[in-house]
Design an enzyme around this catalytic site. Structure first.
Site, PDB file in Angstrom:
ATOM      1  N   ASP A  18      -0.928 -16.509  15.819  1.00  0.00           N
ATOM      2  CA  ASP A  18      -0.618 -17.832  15.266  1.00  0.00           C
ATOM      3  C   ASP A  18      -0.164 -17.692  13.822  1.00  0.00           C
ATOM      4  OD1 ASP A  18      -3.291 -17.167  14.404  1.00  0.00           O
ATOM      5  OD2 ASP A  18      -3.657 -19.263  13.903  1.00  0.00           O
ATOM      6  N   GLU A  56      -6.463 -17.934  14.159  1.00  0.00           N
ATOM      7  CA  GLU A  56      -6.970 -17.386  12.895  1.00  0.00           C
ATOM      8  C   GLU A  56      -6.667 -18.312  11.729  1.00  0.00           C
ATOM      9  OE1 GLU A  56      -7.491 -15.139   9.225  1.00  0.00           O
ATOM     10  OE2 GLU A  56      -5.654 -16.107   9.889  1.00  0.00           O
TER      11      GLU A  56
END
Ligand code: BES
Ligand code: MN
Ligand code: MN
Length: 458
Positions: free
Chosen positions: A86, A151
């Protein structure tokens, strides 16, 4: 051992990185949920293509985790590689020289959101597997991969995931490439990360925005009050003023400060690099210590009143700030958030409604810089760069690293291939292509060094 990838392999690996970078996997944006999923699919595809086994996309209450493994020999050491697919939002988009999700090469740098944080970095490990399996048909150790999609929003579902899959994830060591080298030709082993406590402050004055001439001088101004509050949170020595903030801080040891001093950090070069007139580290510390080994408080965002073109005489009804503290051992994120919230409520003028909302947090992480598990990383760096890696703490946070330690008992090797000047989280993020290739070579050497590591045997 040859340390160079063939030109044709380099070209395919770079194409594969570009494919990942074209997918806007912005985890915080609910409108991008499908893109995040598409990115997980692409990571899984590349893992399979590399020759990893049991590749699966495991769903969580949030974005999925991509898992893959390679089993070589039950008696060989097992490394668990962690990374995140991400990325941060691309805004402000108008400041990008080339579009954030159209990877573009300029001066040996690949520009795209996620290039250095973390797609270009975790991919090094996958491509290291691909290239080793092509060359040697096998790997010298067992590998497990966890590439997550949350994250950048604080990994809300990863700790429960680790708890739920303890057996499956059993390993001897954690390997993470999601940090920076000390300088372009100087890799570093990161032995500490800062933690995080993030808060939002909302002030409300009048029921509505008002004419500042008609009401100013009688009605309190939330923008001004917010500025007063924020200005009080740090003093002239750049110390955080919140009572109790430093109580649990473990100061740098004399030894550690000597090791830092030996790095030859040049504050003037650093100052010029960020383009600021003057640096402002906490009194008694230099900028390198201040940004890696000391706790701090920053304002991350401010919103109030009229901010468009021209002037508008308005007395705003509301003001909002986002603030966060970076924490060092042994500060507790929940405790710091509580202290901060209480302090803000206490100093806020009684004319205001003051709401403090806690957002994500994360624990600081530290491991002894001479931990035996780090020796394999040092060996890998020596093999590729012909020099000793620097050992340093980093200022950023990867809150899940401590959970790998607590839940799975894994020592962490943080060996990053990025650089802190690569605009991570900012417009024009990029990754040096040379370090993508070198990173792949280091990863291969790391796998070899871990395979014969004494510290992991038994
Ligand atoms: N990779 C970074 C953290 C980092 C950056 C570590 C540079 C070492 C050197 C990571 O993706 C990140 O940005 N973490 C966030 C955590 C937060 C969203 C919970 C951070 O540090 O702000
Ligand atoms: Mn990252
Ligand atoms: Mn990041």
């Amino acid at each position: 051992m040859s340390h160079t990838l063939t030109e044709s392999r380099k070209a395919t690996y770079l194409e594969d990185l570009k494919t990942l970078l074209r997918i806007p996997s912005v985890s915080t944006d609910p409108n991008r949920k499908d893109e995040v999923k598409r990115c997980a699919d692409e990571v899984a595809r590349q893992m399979k293509e590399a020759g990893l086994q049991e590749v699966e996309i495991i769903s969580t209450p949030g974005h999925p985790v991509v898992y893959g493994e390679y089993k070589t020999d039950p008696d060989a050491p097992t490394a668990l590689v962690y990374g995140h697919y991400d990325v941060q939002p691309e805004d402000p988009i108008e400041l990008w020289t080339s579009p954030p999700f159209e990877p573009t090469l300029r001066d040996g740098k690949l520009f795209a959101r996620g290039a250095t944080d973390d797609k270009g970095q975790f991919l090094c490990h996958i491509k290291a597997v691909a290239s080793m399996l092509e060359e040697e048909k096998t790997l010298p150790l067992n590998l497990k991969f966890i590439i997550e999609g949350e994250e950048e929003i604080g990994s809300p579902h990863l700790a429960p995931f680790l708890e739920a899959h303890k057996e499956k994830l059993a390993a001897d060591v954690l390997v993470v490439s999601d940090s920076a080298m000390y300088a372009p030709d100087q890799p570093s082993i990161v032995y500490g990360l800062r933690g995080l406590a993030y808060l939002q402050i909302d002030l409300k004055g009048a029921d509505s925005d008002l004419h500042s001439g008609v009401f100013g001088g009688a009605v309190p101004n939330p923008a001004l009050e917010l500025a007063r509050i924020l200005a009080q949170l740090k003093d002239q020595d750049e110390k955080v003023t919140v009572p109790g903030f430093y109580d649990k801080v473990e100061d740098m040891s004399v030894q550690e400060r000597q090791a830092y001093a030996a790095l030859g950090f040049d504050p003037e070069e650093f100052r010029a690099g960020v383009g600021v007139k003057q640096l402002t580290p906490e009194k008694g510390y230099n900028a390198l210590e201040g940004r890696t080994a000391r706790p701090t408080l920053e304002v991350n965002g401010l919103l109030s009143g009229y901010t468009g073109e021209g002037a508008k005489t308005v007395l705003p009804a509301k003001a909002m700030a986002k603030i966060s503290c970076r924490l060092v051992p042994n500060q507790e994120p929940d405790e710091i958030a509580r202290l901060l919230e209480a302090h803000i409520q206490k100093i806020c003028h009684p004319s205001m409604e003051c709401k403090v909302t806690r957002m994500h947090g994360g624990h600081p992480w530290i491991t002894p810089p001479d931990h035996p598990a780090l020796e394999a990383a040092a060996e890998a760096v020596r093999a590729v760069f012909n020099k000793e890696p620097v050992r340093i703490r980093e200022g950023g946070s990867i809150p899940i690293v401590i959970d790998f330690q607590k839940i799975l008992g894994l020592p962490g090797i943080l060996l990053g291939y990025g650089l802190n000047d690569e605009n991570l989280h900012a417009p024009n993020e990029h990754f040096r292509v040379e370090n993508f290739y070198k990173g792949i070579e280091i990863s291969k050497e790391l796998f070899r060094a871990l395979a014969k590591s004494q510290s992991l045997a038994g």
